[in-house]
Design a protein around this motif. Structure first.
Motif, PDB file in Angstrom:
ATOM      1  N   CYS A  25      -7.498  12.470   9.277  1.00 29.73           N
ATOM      2  CA  CYS A  25      -7.066  11.193   8.709  1.00 29.73           C
ATOM      3  C   CYS A  25      -7.919  10.011   9.168  1.00 29.73           C
ATOM      4  CB  CYS A  25      -5.598  10.939   9.038  1.00 29.73           C
ATOM      5  SG  CYS A  25      -4.487  12.093   8.189  1.00 29.73           S
ATOM      6  N   GLY A  26      -8.539  10.120  10.314  1.00 33.91           N
ATOM      7  CA  GLY A  26      -9.381   9.033  10.802  1.00 33.91           C
ATOM      8  C   GLY A  26     -10.485   8.665   9.830  1.00 33.91           C
ATOM      9  N   ARG A  27     -11.080   9.638   9.175  1.00 32.82           N
ATOM     10  CA  ARG A  27     -12.163   9.354   8.220  1.00 32.82           C
ATOM     11  C   ARG A  27     -11.638   8.591   7.008  1.00 32.82           C
ATOM     12  NH1 ARG A  27     -12.114  13.091   4.138  1.00 32.82           N
ATOM     13  NH2 ARG A  27     -10.549  14.691   4.444  1.00 32.82           N
ATOM     14  N   LEU A  28     -10.376   8.843   6.624  1.00 27.56           N
ATOM     15  CA  LEU A  28      -9.753   8.085   5.530  1.00 27.56           C
ATOM     16  C   LEU A  28      -9.419   6.678   5.996  1.00 27.56           C
ATOM     17  CD1 LEU A  28      -7.354  10.854   4.190  1.00 27.56           C
ATOM     18  CD2 LEU A  28      -9.549  10.196   3.241  1.00 27.56           C
ATOM     19  N   HIS A  29      -8.864   6.565   7.188  1.00 29.63           N
ATOM     20  CA  HIS A  29      -8.515   5.251   7.732  1.00 29.63           C
ATOM     21  C   HIS A  29      -9.742   4.364   7.871  1.00 29.63           C
ATOM     22  CE1 HIS A  29      -4.629   6.959   9.747  1.00 29.63           C
ATOM     23  NE2 HIS A  29      -4.609   7.045   8.437  1.00 29.63           N
ATOM     24  N   ARG A  30     -10.884   4.940   8.232  1.00 33.00           N
ATOM     25  CA  ARG A  30     -12.129   4.173   8.400  1.00 33.00           C
ATOM     26  C   ARG A  30     -12.817   3.892   7.071  1.00 33.00           C
ATOM     27  NH1 ARG A  30     -12.504   8.112  12.343  1.00 33.00           N
ATOM     28  NH2 ARG A  30     -14.072   9.249  11.118  1.00 33.00           N
ATOM     29  N   GLY A  31     -12.311   4.454   5.960  1.00 32.41           N
ATOM     30  CA  GLY A  31     -12.912   4.229   4.655  1.00 32.41           C
ATOM     31  C   GLY A  31     -14.115   5.106   4.362  1.00 32.41           C
ATOM     32  N   SER A  44      -2.121  11.029   5.286  1.00 27.58           N
ATOM     33  CA  SER A  44      -2.898   9.957   5.921  1.00 27.58           C
ATOM     34  C   SER A  44      -2.055   8.697   6.117  1.00 27.58           C
ATOM     35  CB  SER A  44      -4.155   9.647   5.119  1.00 27.58           C
ATOM     36  OG  SER A  44      -3.858   9.045   3.876  1.00 27.58           O
ATOM     37  N   ARG A  45      -1.120   8.443   5.227  1.00 33.38           N
ATOM     38  CA  ARG A  45      -0.233   7.279   5.388  1.00 33.38           C
ATOM     39  C   ARG A  45       0.764   7.517   6.525  1.00 33.38           C
ATOM     40  NH1 ARG A  45       0.399   3.200   1.986  1.00 33.38           N
ATOM     41  NH2 ARG A  45       2.664   3.298   2.126  1.00 33.38           N
ATOM     42  N   TYR A  56      -4.821   0.067   6.533  1.00 37.51           N
ATOM     43  CA  TYR A  56      -4.893   1.264   5.681  1.00 37.51           C
ATOM     44  C   TYR A  56      -3.638   1.381   4.823  1.00 37.51           C
ATOM     45  CZ  TYR A  56      -5.422   6.025   4.048  1.00 37.51           C
ATOM     46  OH  TYR A  56      -5.530   7.123   3.245  1.00 37.51           O
ATOM     47  N   LEU A  57      -2.487   1.148   5.409  1.00 40.23           N
ATOM     48  CA  LEU A  57      -1.245   1.248   4.641  1.00 40.23           C
ATOM     49  C   LEU A  57      -1.260   0.273   3.474  1.00 40.23           C
ATOM     50  CD1 LEU A  57       1.204   1.671   7.611  1.00 40.23           C
ATOM     51  CD2 LEU A  57       0.726   3.374   5.831  1.00 40.23           C
ATOM     52  N   LEU A  58      -1.684  -0.950   3.700  1.00 39.38           N
ATOM     53  CA  LEU A  58      -1.719  -1.937   2.624  1.00 39.38           C
ATOM     54  C   LEU A  58      -2.770  -1.588   1.572  1.00 39.38           C
ATOM     55  CD1 LEU A  58      -1.211  -5.202   4.694  1.00 39.38           C
ATOM     56  CD2 LEU A  58       0.473  -4.039   3.235  1.00 39.38           C
ATOM     57  N   ARG A  59      -3.927  -1.083   1.984  1.00 38.06           N
ATOM     58  CA  ARG A  59      -4.978  -0.702   1.031  1.00 38.06           C
ATOM     59  C   ARG A  59      -4.561   0.458   0.139  1.00 38.06           C
ATOM     60  NH1 ARG A  59      -8.044  -1.064   5.582  1.00 38.06           N
ATOM     61  NH2 ARG A  59      -8.399   1.188   5.717  1.00 38.06           N
ATOM     62  N   THR A  60      -3.674   1.318   0.630  1.00 40.71           N
ATOM     63  CA  THR A  60      -3.273   2.501  -0.137  1.00 40.71           C
ATOM     64  C   THR A  60      -1.895   2.343  -0.780  1.00 40.71           C
ATOM     65  OG1 THR A  60      -2.414   3.562   1.869  1.00 40.71           O
ATOM     66  CG2 THR A  60      -4.710   4.046   1.252  1.00 40.71           C
ATOM     67  N   TRP A  61      -1.422   1.120  -0.879  1.00 35.71           N
ATOM     68  CA  TRP A  61      -0.136   0.808  -1.513  1.00 35.71           C
ATOM     69  C   TRP A  61      -0.421   0.235  -2.896  1.00 35.71           C
ATOM     70  CZ3 TRP A  61       3.726  -0.142   2.721  1.00 35.71           C
ATOM     71  CH2 TRP A  61       5.047  -0.038   2.263  1.00 35.71           C
ATOM     72  N   GLY A 124      -9.156   5.084 -10.044  1.00 37.34           N
ATOM     73  CA  GLY A 124      -9.597   6.392  -9.593  1.00 37.34           C
ATOM     74  C   GLY A 124      -9.065   6.846  -8.248  1.00 37.34           C
ATOM     75  N   ALA A 125      -8.430   5.956  -7.490  1.00 35.14           N
ATOM     76  CA  ALA A 125      -7.931   6.307  -6.149  1.00 35.14           C
ATOM     77  C   ALA A 125      -6.411   6.464  -6.168  1.00 35.14           C
ATOM     78  CB  ALA A 125      -8.318   5.227  -5.144  1.00 35.14           C
ATOM     79  N   TRP A 126      -5.919   7.452  -5.418  1.00 39.30           N
ATOM     80  CA  TRP A 126      -4.477   7.633  -5.281  1.00 39.30           C
ATOM     81  C   TRP A 126      -3.899   6.521  -4.425  1.00 39.30           C
ATOM     82  CZ3 TRP A 126      -1.966  10.611  -8.404  1.00 39.30           C
ATOM     83  CH2 TRP A 126      -2.575  11.738  -8.944  1.00 39.30           C
ATOM     84  N   VAL A 127      -2.749   5.974  -4.860  1.00 33.95           N
ATOM     85  CA  VAL A 127      -2.026   4.966  -4.088  1.00 33.95           C
ATOM     86  C   VAL A 127      -0.538   5.291  -4.108  1.00 33.95           C
ATOM     87  CG1 VAL A 127      -3.709   3.092  -4.388  1.00 33.95           C
ATOM     88  CG2 VAL A 127      -1.868   3.392  -6.077  1.00 33.95           C
ATOM     89  N   TYR A 128       0.141   4.862  -3.065  1.00 33.02           N
ATOM     90  CA  TYR A 128       1.594   5.029  -2.944  1.00 33.02           C
ATOM     91  C   TYR A 128       2.275   3.982  -3.813  1.00 33.02           C
ATOM     92  CZ  TYR A 128       6.227   4.569  -0.778  1.00 33.02           C
ATOM     93  OH  TYR A 128       7.568   4.495  -0.549  1.00 33.02           O
ATOM     94  N   VAL A 129       3.248   4.409  -4.640  1.00 33.29           N
ATOM     95  CA  VAL A 129       3.997   3.475  -5.495  1.00 33.29           C
ATOM     96  C   VAL A 129       5.323   3.135  -4.833  1.00 33.29           C
ATOM     97  CG1 VAL A 129       5.078   3.106  -7.745  1.00 33.29           C
ATOM     98  CG2 VAL A 129       2.908   4.369  -7.582  1.00 33.29           C
ATOM     99  N   ASP A 130       6.175   4.143  -4.640  1.00 34.80           N
ATOM    100  CA  ASP A 130       7.478   3.934  -4.029  1.00 34.80           C
ATOM    101  C   ASP A 130       8.080   5.287  -3.704  1.00 34.80           C
ATOM    102  OD1 ASP A 130       8.456   4.970  -6.445  1.00 34.80           O
ATOM    103  OD2 ASP A 130       9.103   3.036  -7.199  1.00 34.80           O
ATOM    104  N   GLY A 131       9.270   5.267  -3.140  1.00 42.49           N
ATOM    105  CA  GLY A 131       9.912   6.508  -2.778  1.00 42.49           C
ATOM    106  C   GLY A 131      11.427   6.442  -2.943  1.00 42.49           C
TER     107      GLY A 131
END
Length: 135
Positions: A25-31, A44-45, A56-61, A124-131
């Protein structure tokens, strides 16, 4: 600038994979890479919550559901992630779900978060919508 806890020193990534954090996950967190599937993004979240990586959490939301910031409860310690199910989320999909159980301690008391999370592709990138919480 986001405040981050010290990076995990353990040999296994907090997401549950046997790889070290820096190569997982570190490689994802570092971009250096992006999540290829909703499950990889979920892991990774979860790890970002464990290491307190607000950026990272905000970038993938997803932009339409993203909060202005993420508040970390200092009494919470994330201790394990179990992926129960996934739907869609392949290279041919634009949506996907991940059902998971995230174990934590709150002031030393064990508990768990059980949720089915929804993910979408944005540019093109996966992002979290809600749960949806599962009891």
């Amino acid at each position: 600038m986001s405040r981050r806890a010290a990076r995990p020193a353990a040999t296994h990534c907090p997401c549950g994979h046997s790889r070290p954090y820096e190569k997982c996950c570190g490689r994802l967190h570092r971009g250096e890479a992006t999540a290829a599937t909703p499950e990889e993004l979920m892991r990774s979240r979860y790890c970002a919550f464990a290491v307190r990586d607000e950026g990272y959490l905000l970038r993938t939301w997803h932009p339409r559901t993203r909060p202005p910031r993420v508040e970390f409860d200092p009494a919470l310690r994330w201790v394990g992630l179990e992926i129960e199910d996934t739907t869609e989320g392949s290279a041919f999909h634009t949506t996907g779900t991940v059902t998971f159980r995230a174990r934590y301690t709150d002031g030393g008391r064990p508990d768990a978060l059980h949720e089915q999370s929804r993910f979408e592709r944005v540019d093109g990138a996966w992002v979290y919508v809600d749960g949806t919480f599962i009891e």
